[in-house]
Motif scaffolding. Structure first.
Motif, PDB file in Angstrom:
ATOM      1  N   ILE A   1      27.277  33.764 -11.041  1.00 39.96           N
ATOM      2  CA  ILE A   1      27.432  34.386 -12.351  1.00 39.96           C
ATOM      3  C   ILE A   1      28.832  34.042 -12.870  1.00 39.96           C
TER       4      ILE A   1
ATOM      5  N   LYS B   1      32.439  40.537 -19.898  1.00 45.89           N
ATOM      6  CA  LYS B   1      31.898  39.368 -20.578  1.00 45.89           C
ATOM      7  C   LYS B   1      31.210  38.348 -19.661  1.00 45.89           C
ATOM      8  N   PRO B   2      30.068  38.708 -19.091  1.00 43.18           N
ATOM      9  CA  PRO B   2      29.299  37.690 -18.366  1.00 43.18           C
ATOM     10  C   PRO B   2      28.788  36.661 -19.378  1.00 43.18           C
ATOM     11  N   VAL B   3      29.046  35.392 -19.153  1.00 40.26           N
ATOM     12  CA  VAL B   3      28.632  34.384 -20.128  1.00 40.26           C
ATOM     13  C   VAL B   3      27.485  33.504 -19.655  1.00 40.26           C
ATOM     14  N   ALA B   4      27.287  33.419 -18.342  1.00 47.32           N
ATOM     15  CA  ALA B   4      26.207  32.551 -17.868  1.00 47.32           C
ATOM     16  C   ALA B   4      25.842  32.891 -16.432  1.00 47.32           C
ATOM     17  N   VAL B   5      24.635  32.555 -16.082  1.00 46.88           N
ATOM     18  CA  VAL B   5      24.254  32.535 -14.674  1.00 46.88           C
ATOM     19  C   VAL B   5      23.664  31.151 -14.407  1.00 46.88           C
TER      20      VAL B   5
END
Lengths: 246, 461
Positions: free
Chosen positions: B244, B319-323
């Motif tokens: 993540i 702010k998770p931006v991608a997995v």
């Protein structure tokens, strides 16, 4: 003495705010990377959306503003603002009395929208899907629309008109299957065949340079409902005027 | 008695040799390993070709990894342990020579309990024989990493651990090889390998052939299939690793891992990592899968990663931006680097493969010497300059990417959306600039693909 205002963002909110401020006697400059348009400009290039947002498109067209083709890169200071503008890749600094931020919003990313599983080609946020269609691309054939919002019904109607096959589904979590291109999606356990997924699960503030200033419009409303956007601009303007009079 | 068929083969070979069509070396696979071998070989007077089934370099395990240059790899006496130490030492020079960014951010291995703290002290004694390591008290760790948890008792600091952008690293190795004469054939899937006289005939897409004296199998997840074509046995098992990514730049600045007391499949490996551009990556996990193309990420996996790595911190990043997930190509526990006649297998290059890449290339060079390939160093090895201008329209506001940057990387050989994304950082923020980037791709004559051969995103009416 006239006060100088800069508005970052020349979409519906920026132009409406400019109109309101100008009427009050402020000297207003609207800075935008692309002279005019914003999201309302995007809607005006799409069938069905064009009709659905007709009122706002007409309003936007009839309003005037003093446009500057520039990106507001930085805003500093409290009393008077020192604003860094990016014009054709060159930096220019200018002083303003007030800075308003009308940079709008963007759709939540796939992860925050509950999209899991594989990440093949054919997965689009609503915003990107609309922009690609407006630029004359076909984004797939069998489209699964994921989310719960009035605008998705507008989207579905448009896609049908553009000869896509569509399916609008709500739910909590999507699992995408497919290696190179989307092959199907599982929504809360139920499988739907499709080659394209458009998702929408709300929007977030678009302010990548973290500009300080008075925020107005869709940056606050975070919506596809421009009634809310307009309401926010009017609210912000009223509060500002009240403060100025004091 | 020579059959007419054999005679034809001989004539073709002779003809090809006269025309200079015979390659000294054919490398199968343009991942980080294949590209680093190609880069090393390009310094010698050799005719080298790289065959890659996908449209661009580093699309498999390379892109899916975490971008870590490891300080060490246990056990030290394993092949991967040795090549890791060697590769780590070589990395500064490699980064300088090829022009990719490399930062030794350092790894902090922390303990969170009495027993793990005790183990930590013993570990230091053992590890210090092989690698630079410092003992850190909790106060010191909190000084350099303010978000570290109260539960952390102490830690070991490995200053030689670092980070790179694996796509950039591989791309730069490819470009170095290319300007020094190595040919790259993309979208060229090897479908058969046959031995004819002292040559290998490598069949591409069931139609064209490439003739080479030596074949190097760097086919990653498909190294087993390639070996099999040449009558050799390797078993590759895929091992998925999920990550993540957070856009929370001030959260942490080192690679941080909690010392596991009893490592099992669920708790082993991974950490709270940082990228060369300052984002956070938490992961990878190790998940068993039967599918070599299984790059899926599920919500439970993400929850697991957050649960595991947040133990070291007092808060969870914002702010998770991608997995994303990568698939490791595992061939048992260690790397397999061996030679069978003139076929060199470089297989099972799982972690720390990125770190080991330059050392693997050096090892393969020695194997070529053993084979008797004449290695004559070129006097005019060119250095590749990655010239990127920051001009024109600002395309990606989140990562400050200009139009000219995108056009420049395309002209330098980026051929898919993911290439552009990883080489410029465009699309790494809110993702709003996707249509604009795609329009530039189209203007530059690229197919609008995400990464793999069939991954078309949109079409023109």
């Amino acid at each position: 003495m006239t006060f100088r205002c800069i508005i970052a963002g020349g979409g519906y909110s920026g132009v409406l705010l400019s109109e309101l401020l100008s009427e009050e006697g402020f000297d207003v400059v609207v800075a935008d990377q692309y002279i005019r348009g914003g999201e309302i400009g995007l809607f005006s290039r799409l069938p069905v959306f064009r009709d659905y947002y007709n009122e706002f498109i007409a309003e936007y067209r009839d309003m005037g503003a003093d446009f500057l083709k520039a990106v507001v890169r930085d805003v500093e200071g409290n009393e008077r603002y020192e604003v860094t503008l990016l014009i054709n890749g060159m930096k220019r600094r200018e002083k303003f009395d007030f800075a308003f931020i009308c940079t709008g919003c963007y759709d939540k990313n796939y992860f925050l929208s509950g999209i899991y599983g594989m990440r093949p080609a054919g997965i689009f946020s609503l915003q990107n899907a609309l922009e690609l269609i407006a630029r004359g691309y076909r984004i797939g054939r069998d489209v699964l629309i994921f989310g719960e919002d009035r605008v998705l019904e507008v989207l579905e109607e448009m896609l049908v008109k553009l000869r896509y096959s569509t399916n609008l589904q709500g739910g909590d979590e999507v699992i995408v299957r497919g290696r190179e291109r989307v092959e199907s999606v599982l929504i809360d356990g139920e499988e739907f065949r499709c080659d394209t997924l458009i998702y929408y699960a709300g929007r977030e503030e678009f302010n990548p340079f973290k500009l300080p200033g008075i925020k107005a419009g869709n940056i606050n409303a975070k919506s596809y409902d421009y009634g809310n956007v307009k309401e926010d601009v009017l609210r912000v303007f009223k509060e500002f005027r009240k403060k100025c009079k004091v | 008695m020579i059959s007419s068929n054999e005679r034809t083969v001989k004539v073709i070979l002779l003809f090809e040799r006269i025309k200079g069509m015979v390659y000294d070396v054919a490398i199968i696979g343009a991942g980080v390993t294949g590209c680093f071998i190609a880069k090393e070989l390009s310094k010698y007077r050799l005719k080298v070709v790289v065959l890659e089934k996908e449209p661009t370099q580093g699309i498999g395990p390379t892109k899916g990894c975490s971008g870590i240059i490891h300080a060490f790899q246990l056990p030290f006496n394993s092949l991967k342990g040795k090549l890791c130490l060697e590769g780590n030492i070589m990395m500064d020079k490699e980064a300088d020579e090829l022009g990719f960014r490399f930062k030794r951010v350092g790894l902090i291995l922390v303990s969170t309990g009495f027993f793990s703290s005790l183990i930590l002290k013993f570990a230091k004694l053992y590890l210090s024989r092989y690698v630079e390591v410092k003992y850190l008290k909790a106060e010191r760790i909190r000084e350099i990493e303010p978000n570290i948890s109260e539960k952390v008792r102490d830690g070991l600091f490995f200053p030689t651990a670092g980070v790179v952008n694996p796509v950039e690293m591989t791309f730069m190795a490819r470009k170095f090889a290319e300007i020094n004469g190595v040919e790259f054939l993309f979208e060229s899937r090897v479908t058969n390998i046959s031995r004819e006289e002292e040559f290998y005939r490598v069949e591409i897409d069931g139609k064209n052939d490439v003739t080479a004296r030596v074949v190097i199998n760097c086919a990653g997840l498909y190294a087993d299939e390639i070996a099999n074509m040449a009558g050799q046995k390797i078993r590759i098992t895929p091992g998925k690793g999920s990550h993540i990514v957070f856009d929370d730049r001030d959260f942490s600045h080192h690679l941080i891992a909690v010392l596991p007391l009893k490592p099992d499949k669920k708790t082993k490996g991974g950490g709270a990592l940082v990228t060369i551009d300052g984002n956070l990556i938490w992961g990878p996990s190790l998940i068993e899968t039967n599918d070599k193309e299984d790059r899926s990420v599920y919500s439970e996996e993400v929850k697991g990663l957050i649960e595991k790595h947040s133990r070291a911190f007092s808060r969870i990043p914002e702010k998770p931006v991608a997995v994303y997930a990568g698939v490791r190509a595992m061939a048992g526990k260690d790397f397999i680097i061996n030679r069978n006649e003139n076929l060199i297998n470089v297989a099972g290059i799982q972690s720390p493969g990125l770190t080991a890449a330059p050392a693997i290339a050096r090892m393969v060079l020695k194997m070529l010497e053993d084979i008797g390939i004449g290695l004559e160093r070129k006097s005019d090895v060119k250095k590749y300059e990655f010239r990127i201008r920051k001009e024109g329209e600002l395309i990606c506001h989140c990562r400050d990417v200009f139009e000219s940057q995108i056009r420049d990387v395309i002209r330098e050989g980026a051929s898919t959306l993911d290439d552009i994304k990883h080489l410029t950082n465009a699309l790494m923020g809110c993702g709003k600039c996707l249509p604009h980037v795609m329009e530039i791709m189209e203007e530059e004559g690229l197919q609008l693909r995400k990464d793999f051969s069939g991954s078309h995103m949109v079409w023109r009416e």
